[in-house]
Design a protein around this motif. Structure first.
Motif, PDB file in Angstrom:
ATOM      1  N   CYS B  99      43.405  26.861  30.355  1.00  0.00           N
ATOM      2  CA  CYS B  99      42.312  27.453  29.905  1.00  0.00           C
ATOM      3  C   CYS B  99      41.077  26.448  30.311  1.00  0.00           C
ATOM      4  O   CYS B  99      41.191  25.378  30.224  1.00  0.00           O
ATOM      5  N   ARG B 100      40.103  27.004  31.021  1.00  0.00           N
ATOM      6  CA  ARG B 100      38.925  26.223  31.620  1.00  0.00           C
ATOM      7  C   ARG B 100      37.513  26.452  31.009  1.00  0.00           C
ATOM      8  O   ARG B 100      37.197  27.459  30.973  1.00  0.00           O
ATOM      9  N   TYR B 101      36.743  25.280  30.676  1.00  0.00           N
ATOM     10  CA  TYR B 101      35.576  25.359  30.181  1.00  0.00           C
ATOM     11  C   TYR B 101      34.456  24.850  31.147  1.00  0.00           C
ATOM     12  O   TYR B 101      33.259  25.321  31.189  1.00  0.00           O
ATOM     13  N   ARG B 102      35.012  24.119  32.155  1.00  0.00           N
ATOM     14  CA  ARG B 102      34.131  23.627  33.184  1.00  0.00           C
ATOM     15  C   ARG B 102      34.875  23.387  34.333  1.00  0.00           C
ATOM     16  O   ARG B 102      36.130  23.270  34.500  1.00  0.00           O
ATOM     17  N   ALA B 103      34.139  23.444  35.347  1.00  0.00           N
ATOM     18  CA  ALA B 103      34.792  23.655  36.929  1.00  0.00           C
ATOM     19  C   ALA B 103      34.933  22.174  37.275  1.00  0.00           C
ATOM     20  O   ALA B 103      34.050  21.585  37.888  1.00  0.00           O
ATOM     21  N   VAL B 104      36.449  21.730  37.247  1.00  0.00           N
ATOM     22  CA  VAL B 104      36.817  20.778  37.779  1.00  0.00           C
ATOM     23  C   VAL B 104      38.217  21.014  38.410  1.00  0.00           C
ATOM     24  O   VAL B 104      38.633  22.138  38.322  1.00  0.00           O
ATOM     25  N   GLY B 105      38.958  19.842  38.789  1.00  0.00           N
ATOM     26  CA  GLY B 105      40.243  19.867  39.468  1.00  0.00           C
ATOM     27  C   GLY B 105      40.509  20.952  40.562  1.00  0.00           C
ATOM     28  O   GLY B 105      39.590  21.102  41.330  1.00  0.00           O
ATOM     29  N   LEU B 121      32.489  27.376  32.274  1.00  0.00           N
ATOM     30  CA  LEU B 121      33.265  28.486  32.798  1.00  0.00           C
ATOM     31  C   LEU B 121      33.584  29.054  31.209  1.00  0.00           C
ATOM     32  O   LEU B 121      33.694  28.287  30.373  1.00  0.00           O
ATOM     33  N   ASN B 122      33.802  30.450  31.113  1.00  0.00           N
ATOM     34  CA  ASN B 122      33.877  30.766  29.742  1.00  0.00           C
ATOM     35  C   ASN B 122      35.204  31.133  29.283  1.00  0.00           C
ATOM     36  O   ASN B 122      35.854  32.148  29.243  1.00  0.00           O
ATOM     37  N   ALA B 123      35.808  29.753  28.996  1.00  0.00           N
ATOM     38  CA  ALA B 123      37.256  29.972  28.723  1.00  0.00           C
ATOM     39  C   ALA B 123      38.154  30.593  29.510  1.00  0.00           C
ATOM     40  O   ALA B 123      38.905  31.498  29.089  1.00  0.00           O
ATOM     41  N   TYR B 124      37.911  30.360  30.814  1.00  0.00           N
ATOM     42  CA  TYR B 124      38.745  31.152  31.903  1.00  0.00           C
ATOM     43  C   TYR B 124      40.084  30.766  31.649  1.00  0.00           C
ATOM     44  O   TYR B 124      40.569  29.559  31.856  1.00  0.00           O
ATOM     45  N   LEU B 180      35.838  19.124  25.727  1.00  0.00           N
ATOM     46  CA  LEU B 180      37.103  19.531  26.429  1.00  0.00           C
ATOM     47  C   LEU B 180      36.558  20.440  27.870  1.00  0.00           C
ATOM     48  O   LEU B 180      36.006  21.624  27.566  1.00  0.00           O
ATOM     49  N   TYR B 181      37.164  19.830  28.829  1.00  0.00           N
ATOM     50  CA  TYR B 181      36.787  20.677  30.263  1.00  0.00           C
ATOM     51  C   TYR B 181      37.855  21.730  30.555  1.00  0.00           C
ATOM     52  O   TYR B 181      37.734  22.690  31.025  1.00  0.00           O
ATOM     53  N   ASP B 182      39.245  21.097  30.434  1.00  0.00           N
ATOM     54  CA  ASP B 182      40.210  21.903  30.633  1.00  0.00           C
ATOM     55  C   ASP B 182      41.468  21.499  29.900  1.00  0.00           C
ATOM     56  O   ASP B 182      41.634  20.276  29.617  1.00  0.00           O
ATOM     57  N   ILE B 183      42.381  22.543  29.592  1.00  0.00           N
ATOM     58  CA  ILE B 183      43.759  22.054  29.234  1.00  0.00           C
ATOM     59  C   ILE B 183      44.884  23.071  29.737  1.00  0.00           C
ATOM     60  O   ILE B 183      44.452  24.374  29.992  1.00  0.00           O
TER      61      ILE B 183
END
Lengths: 227, 227
Positions: B99-105, B121-124, B180-183
């Motif tokens: 789940c992604r909230y910001r574009a990284v990685g 990013l909208n909880a993509y 949280l950026y992504d998990i």
């Protein structure tokens, strides 16, 4: 008319009458002199590739138009290696839509843990971004929507059109004893209503065809299809 | 009890009473001694990483269970670095749900033509196959279904559960001034009804958290969350 785009395998001119002209070149994609439909570089020049590609494109686009599926194709002038088309705007900076009947190429490289080379795939459709620098990454319908490239309804239309068009190509190849393993298409939005239409070309360079389990090179494919 | 699996960051034992025991190690994923939550190799050993990871996992799994979201978590024994769980069968040979909230990685590496580092990013949600040899390839819902890993209804459930669980983690981090950026999560099927449940762990190694735009290392994250 003026040149508005110089591509890897064709140039685009504005006819200034509401239509565009595509000029097919003899360059094909590949690396180190070996043809590869998935490659992003022009690997070699093949005498006659432009004319053969245009002939096959005309052959398929006429069949697809005749089925009532929207394309940008208007007509073709084989002697001059040109094709007249309706202007289209691409999705984002361009996407490719792939339809797969057997596991080869990038699909096999990605999912080789679950399938073997040549395994049957049920007209599986996937979308990649046209992005040479990032090796045309796979993208989901959700990501396409989030990045503003297309909405999910357009994705469904693309998927549906892709299966129908791939089936037309597959059936035509089968008539010549050839089996279509995979094929890639480009789509755009055309006209005031921005309806989705097949654009670009359909030639040997867009697909992998096999005969008795042996891969058929694009020029040979075009010869077999058009003879 | 007998060891049934030796993983990169934890071992799994069969308690032979219908439950499994996870033993957390001090190894974390990364390359060349640098922590990377997306890496497939154990890059370094950090004293206390196992205990901190287990404490944070207990913290989050208890909150998630309390929200009525199914997990495999039963209880944890911090002193022994073990966690008792319900046995689960994974999807195919294992998938990861991000789940992604910001574009990284890897998202940024794939789609950098359309977004900049750190863009919202909208909880993509996206799914990758657990496959070290193929660098955990991205996969669509259609391909997961075709390859027999899960059907589209299960994909929808996974996507929905992932957004809910990520929101719980995001909100808990926000209480400590962390973003949280992504998990990434793992899921499995549990019980006779094969209901989908969150499995594995939720620790610093599963997520990227930032404070005032600066990335927070897993052990520091765990310290900040548990203090």
């Amino acid at each position: 008319m003026k040149k508005i785009y110089q591509g890897k395998t064709k140039d685009v001119f504005d006819l200034e009458n509401g239509k565009y002209l595509l000029k097919f070149k003899d360059d094909v994609t590949g690396e180190n002199g070996v043809f590869d439909p998935g490659a992003n570089t022009v690997g070699l020049t093949m005498e006659g590739a432009g004319e053969a590609g245009l002939k096959l494109t005309k052959f398929f686009f006429e069949k697809i138009n005749a089925q009532g599926i929207a394309t940008h194709f208007v007509d073709a002038d084989i002697a001059n290696r040109t094709m007249t088309v309706l202007p289209a705007t691409v999705f984002g900076e361009g996407v490719e839509v792939i339809c797969r009947y057997r596991a080869v190429g990038s699909f096999l490289r990605r999912y080789g843990k679950y399938i073997k080379e040549g395994d049957s795939l049920n007209a599986y459709v996937e979308v990649t971004l046209k992005d040479d620098d990032r090796n045309d990454p796979l993208i989901t319908d959700s990501a396409l929507e989030m990045l503003g490239v297309m909405d999910k309804n357009e994705y469904k239309i693309l998927e549906d059109m892709t299966k129908k068009i791939a089936k037309i190509v597959k059936d035509e190849l089968a008539k010549k004893g050839l089996e279509l393993y995979d094929i890639k298409f480009e789509f755009g939005r055309i006209g005031d209503d921005k309806h989705i239409a097949l654009i670009d070309e359909i030639s040997g360079g867009n697909m992998r065809a096999y005969k008795d389990g042996k891969y058929i090179e694009p020029l040979e494919l075009e010869r077999l299809m058009l003879e």
